[in-house]
Design an enzyme around this catalytic site. Structure first.
Site, short mmCIF file in Angstrom:
data_model
loop_
_atom_site.label_atom_id
_atom_site.label_comp_id
_atom_site.label_asym_id
_atom_site.label_seq_id
_atom_site.Cartn_x
_atom_site.Cartn_y
_atom_site.Cartn_z
N GLU A 214 0.88 -1.18 0.00
CA GLU A 214 0.00 0.00 0.00
C GLU A 214 0.91 1.22 0.00
O GLU A 214 1.54 1.53 1.01
CB GLU A 214 -0.91 -0.01 1.23
CG GLU A 214 -1.76 -1.27 1.38
CD GLU A 214 -2.77 -1.45 0.27
OE1 GLU A 214 -3.00 -0.49 -0.51
OE2 GLU A 214 -3.33 -2.54 0.14
N CYS A 248 -2.34 8.78 3.28
CA CYS A 248 -1.94 8.23 1.98
C CYS A 248 -3.00 8.46 0.90
O CYS A 248 -2.67 8.50 -0.29
CB CYS A 248 -1.63 6.74 2.09
SG CYS A 248 -3.00 5.73 2.69
#
Length: 465
Positions: A214, A248
């Protein structure tokens, strides 16, 4: 701090425990999930204080919402649906092989490694652990060395609520992280930057360890011609300045029709004043984590100023008593694509706003860059929504909001291309940390003996249809 021998010992203990119990019962898995939820719920005040200590200041409400509540929600979802997830799934059998049967059996992988980042140190360590435990695995977690207070709390609580051969937290610096990534896990999940993600993938490849990465990236926001600017500004500001932009999937930059640029700037100015009536000095605005992150962000903004960009600061820079720093929400208007602000993930409170001609230009701009972890669009136009879904790629898509897709346990969360590979959350996470084992059950009434030599030509022709 964990040295290499202790790390190997923890791993070996979990490997042996898994061998002794390779398929934990539904009750055992639910118990482990319940303990994880209790670990977070009972110690929420300690968690809030630990993260605030690492940051210098983290808004307590943001920690409650983005770190603590999300873990509890994920556990509730997993415990509610786990019986169904564990149930073998029937698979269709070709008529040629009837009356045989087939099914898919979900088998735990073994020992799962989780490498968590510093921006949401609690959430991004425990959410994948929820999925790994639900799938019946043992779990080792390596939290970030940049949040030492939170990491120490995590290790202490894990030791209290779990046997070390069930779940353990490994603390340490970069060398520990490197040794962790080199262990022969049955699956390794890493959340962080693309640069470090490449190093983790190389280390894992030596053991043929499957990885989920990720990685974040530059998540764009398209503001359509029909968008309500006040509403769009509110939702973009929420997504951008939660945790001071250190998310993020935070909106990285905004693409908007040039004719609406001035009105959008004013809408953003009003929204920030509404959100933070006491300015950046208030309790609801978080600090940037560490001097290195602050210096990187300040260099980005200085470069934009040097190249003549219009910079609009929507607050004041605040230096905290313990040395931490709050950097204000800041708009950067029409930065050149060669600036580091536009080449690198910002991961902070700077928000480039770029005026373009129309929706087609916005789509072209998105497709010219790396595939992002999230793509946001503010439009009610069904044609434009369909075009965006069909003509772009991203880990996730959100219409008329930001961030909230990650709060839906039933949706897979993950990137594509430069923003990562693989997804987890909910059933997707259960499957990510399971082996989908093919099971074929032959019937005693089977006639597959017809396939044995010597081959009959008429039968070969029939089976080849």
């Amino acid at each position: 701090m964990t040295d290499a021998r202790e790390l190997q010992s923890r791993f070996d203990a979990q490997r042996q425990a898994f061998a002794a119990e390779p398929y934990p019962s539904l009750a055992k898995r639910r118990d482990r999930l319940a303990r994880l939820a209790t670990l977070t719920r009972r110690h929420r005040d300690e968690i809030v204080r630990a993260i605030a200590a690492d940051y210098g200041h983290r808004a307590a409400a943001e920690t409650q919402l983005a770190e603590i509540a999300t873990v509890g929600q994920a556990v509730r979802h997993a415990r509610r649906h786990l019986r169904r997830w564990m149930r073998p799934r029937r698979a269709a059998v070709p008529w040629r092989l009837l009356p045989a049967r087939a099914r898919i059996h979900y088998q735990p992988l073994g020992v799962v490694g989780i490498m968590a980042p510093s921006n949401y140190p609690w959430n991004l360590a425990w959410l994948p652990a929820v999925d790994a435990l639900a799938a019946g695995n043992r779990v080792l977690i390596k939290p970030s060395e940049h949040t030492p207070v939170t990491s120490a709390l995590m290790a202490r609580l894990a030791e209290y609520y779990f046997a070390p051969d069930e779940l353990a937290v490994i603390t340490g610096e970069v060398e520990t992280a490197q040794a962790f990534a080199a262990l022969p896990f049955d699956h390794l999940l890493f959340t962080g930057s693309a640069r470090v993600g490449r190093e983790v993938a190389r280390a894992a490849a030596a053991n043929l360890t499957p990885t989920t990465l990720e990685l974040g990236g530059k998540s764009p926001v398209i503001v359509g011609a029909d968008a309500d600017l006040a509403r769009a500004a509110e939702r973009i500001a929420f997504g951008k300045w939660l945790n001071a932009g250190q998310t993020c999937i935070a909106p990285d930059h905004v693409l908007i029709d040039t004719s609406r640029l001035t009105a959008f700037i004013e809408a953003m100015r009003k929204t920030v004043n509404d959100f933070y009536p006491r300015g950046t000095a208030g309790e609801d605005y978080s600090a940037v984590l560490g001097d290195r992150q602050r210096e990187r962000l300040e260099a980005m903004l200085a470069e934009a100023r040097d190249h003549g960009c219009r910079v609009i600061e929507l607050g004041e820079r605040v230096t905290l008593a313990d040395g931490g720093t709050k950097l204000p929400p800041t708009l950067v208007i029409n930065p050149h694509h060669a600036l580091s602000l536009m080449r690198e993930e910002i991961f902070g409170p700077w928000l480039p706003v770029i005026g373009l001609g129309d929706f087609d230009a916005a789509l072209a701009r998105v497709n010219a860059g790396p595939r992002p972890l999230a793509l946001y669009a503010f439009t009610d136009d069904a044609v434009e929504r369909r075009r965006l879904l069909e003509q772009t790629h991203s880990g996730g898509v959100v219409f008329n909001d930001t961030l909230l897709h990650s709060a839906v346990p039933a949706l897979p969360f993950g990137g594509v291309g430069e923003s990562g590979m693989g997804a987890y959350h909910g059933e997707s996470g259960f499957r990510r940390f399971s082996h989908e084992r093919s099971v074929f059950l032959q019937s005693r009434h089977s006639r597959v003996g017809w396939l044995n030599p010597p081959y009959r030509r008429w039968l070969v022709r029939l089976m080849s249809r």
